[in-house]
Motif scaffolding. Structure first.
Motif: not given
Lengths: 493, 73
Positions: B60-62, B64, B10
């Motif tokens: 990015e939402p997911g 980390l 991601e």
């Protein structure tokens, strides 16, 4: 140091687990590497989680790179046409008083295409939150110049740099919105640095809390990087933001009157009409749709014309209402404006069994002339074989056409006798129906109350209908001869 | 121990988290991930304070997830 760890920061619940934009199972957004949208949308999702408003949030995506937000937010979503999100937000607000509405817009969308919508929504003080993402260009379409583009910046549409005499200066939207009286909270922040991002989170949280508390319109401008269109790498773009963009668009609070506000009961100003009232309003003529027993002989292309004040438009409204009540297609097209000031007003009405393509009536097959100038204006336009009804109490001349059917009705005189000088229009409509049988007189009686503005005169209007019928019957000697120019009510006025 | 879990497929390798981390716990690795980017890797075991700055700035939402020590009572 402990061996056990727990999640401290992770993907917000307000996001879907997977983003089903292209095929299934995607976990990543469509944004370019280092795009500010992702960071800002994460902050919003995080605030939605914190305020526990996911189930009542309606997220409005604009046109622009953030157009696909509905693939990401597990909330209510509407994708709005370009720049119109504040208008959509207004509609949602009026229908869902408890919703939390987030209008997420870029600078091309909000400051360019949709300047009108945002300014008026702000000026009305709609209780919504607007997140204005300013990256100083139109991102999705390839980095064209936006209202917010800095002076000198080269873009595909300002290849030699933005120039003041040609392109004007960049607009500060936070400053502009803050200059209005209605907005309660206006702040500009940034996502250039970690510190800025933390600050932006607080600002977004406050703007949403304002809405939950029903305080009014909050406008948050967030400076955001577009590495791709700026031609920079993601880190470099964040430095440029601090050195250039934040100088042009200073960060800070532009307006905050939330501390001395009390919640506004949304029901107080935006009281949704109660269902009974709404039904009453919409009922109109269609309360009891009457199945027509016989089809209309042919499409009625009607023109009514006369002085402003003679009830010309209302006559058209009455005819259209009769049509609606019998379930046929109708159109009603008024033509007035300057004509209302003592000149001639006219209205076009079409009654049809089929769909109506255009509401214009250039060649009426029914023309109701309420005064002399109207007869002069439209006599020649009437279709051959058409019907002309003349208000012979006022029109002193005869119709010169010989290829049309003409009926003279002393409408103003009949109305005056009934004490309703302004009801000559009802006389003409009654005579029209008597002659053509387009609708039954019963339909007319049923529709008059729906159109009549002054309900106190209802009985007099209904009595007038009977009087006109009586008049038509009395003069029916010539009414039977359809082709002559002197049928029902042929006495000269 | 405090650390950052990286969902490598991601990550788009923008490097903003690398620049942001006050303790140099992150760096761009050599491996190319499933979506074609050299993704970030965690190299801060023992230095990471789980402050969450990397998570905040990451677009990015997911990508980390920040894991923090459970405080023993």
């Amino acid at each position: 140091m402990s061996e056990r760890t727990e999640v401290r920061f992770s993907k917000a619940k307000a996001f879907y687990d997977t983003f089903e934009r292209k095929g299934s199972g995607d976990k990543v957004t469509h944004y370019c590497p280092g795009c500010g949208h992702g960071t800002i949308q994460k902050l919003i999702a995080d605030c939605i989680d914190e305020l526990e408003i996911q189930d009542k949030t309606v997220f409005l995506s604009p046109v622009g790179c953030s157009v696909f937000s509905y693939y990401y937010y597990d909330t209510g979503n509407i994708q709005c046409s370009h720049g119109r999100a504040p208008a959509v937000a207004t509609g949602v607000r009026r229908t869902l008083p408890e919703a939390v509405i987030i209008s997420y817009q870029g600078d091309g969308d909000l400051a360019g295409i949709g300047m009108t919508e945002i300014v008026h929504a702000a000026n009305r003080g709609e209780n919504i939150t607007v997140i204005f993402v300013n990256n100083a260009i139109y991102g999705m379409t390839g980095g064209q110049m936006a209202p917010t583009t800095p002076m000198g910046q080269k873009t595909p549409t300002s290849p030699f740099g933005r120039e003041v005499l040609r392109d004007g200066r960049p607009m500060g939207m936070a400053e502009l919105i803050a200059s209005l009286s209605a907005p309660v909270y206006v702040e500009r922040c940034s996502v250039a640095t970690a510190k800025d991002v933390l600050k932006a989170r607080k600002v977004i949280l406050k703007s949403l809390q304002n809405q939950v508390d029903k305080l009014g319109f909050s406008f948050i401008e967030i400076l955001s990087p577009c590495p791709t269109n700026w031609g920079m790498d993601p880190v470099e773009s964040r430095v440029w933001m601090q050195e250039q963009l934040a100088v042009l668009f200073p960060l800070g609070v532009y307006k905050d009157v939330t501390t001395h506000l009390v919640a506004v009961d949304p029901g107080k100003f935006h009281s949704p009409m109660d269902d009974d009232k709404l039904r009453e309003l919409l009922r109109g003529a269609s309360e009891v749709p009457v199945q027509r027993s016989s089809p209309l002989p042919h499409t009625q292309l009607i023109k009514v014309a006369g002085f402003g004040g003679q009830g010309v438009l209302s006559a058209g409204e009455l005819l259209a209402t009769c049509g609606m009540s019998e379930g046929i297609q109708v159109s009603w097209l008024p033509s007035y404006g300057p004509e209302m000031r003592g000149g001639s007003a006219n209205v076009s009405v079409i009654l049809s069994e089929d769909d109506i393509g255009s509401p214009l009536v250039d060649h009426p097959n029914v023309f109701i002339a309420m005064n002399g100038p109207s007869l002069d204006a439209f006599e020649d336009a009437v279709a051959p074989g058409g019907l002309i009804l003349v208000n012979s109490a006022i029109v002193t001349r005869k119709v010169s056409r010989t290829d049309v059917r003409v009926v003279y009705i002393p409408a103003t005189e009949l109305a005056r006798q009934e004490g309703l000088l302004s009801a000559a229009n009802v006389v003409m409509v009654t005579a029209y129906l008597y002659i053509t049988k387009a609708f039954s007189i019963e339909t007319l009686r049923r529709c008059i109350p729906l159109v009549l503005r002054k309900k106190a005169y209802l009985n007099q209007n209904l009595a007038l209908v009977e009087k006109v019928l009586d008049h038509c019957v009395r003069t029916a000697g010539s009414a039977g001869s359809d082709e002559s120019d002197g049928s029902a009510g042929s006495e000269n006025g | 121990m405090n650390h950052v879990e990286i969902c490598k497929d991601e990550c788009k390798g923008c490097g903003v988290c690398v620049e942001t981390c006050p303790r140099d716990c992150l760096m761009i690795g050599d491996e190319i991930n499933a979506i074609g980017y050299q993704h970030v890797v965690f190299v801060g075991m023992g230095r990471c304070t789980a402050c969450g700055m990397c998570y905040r700035v990451c677009p990015e939402p997911g990508a980390l997830t920040v894991m923090a020590d459970v405080k023993e009572v």
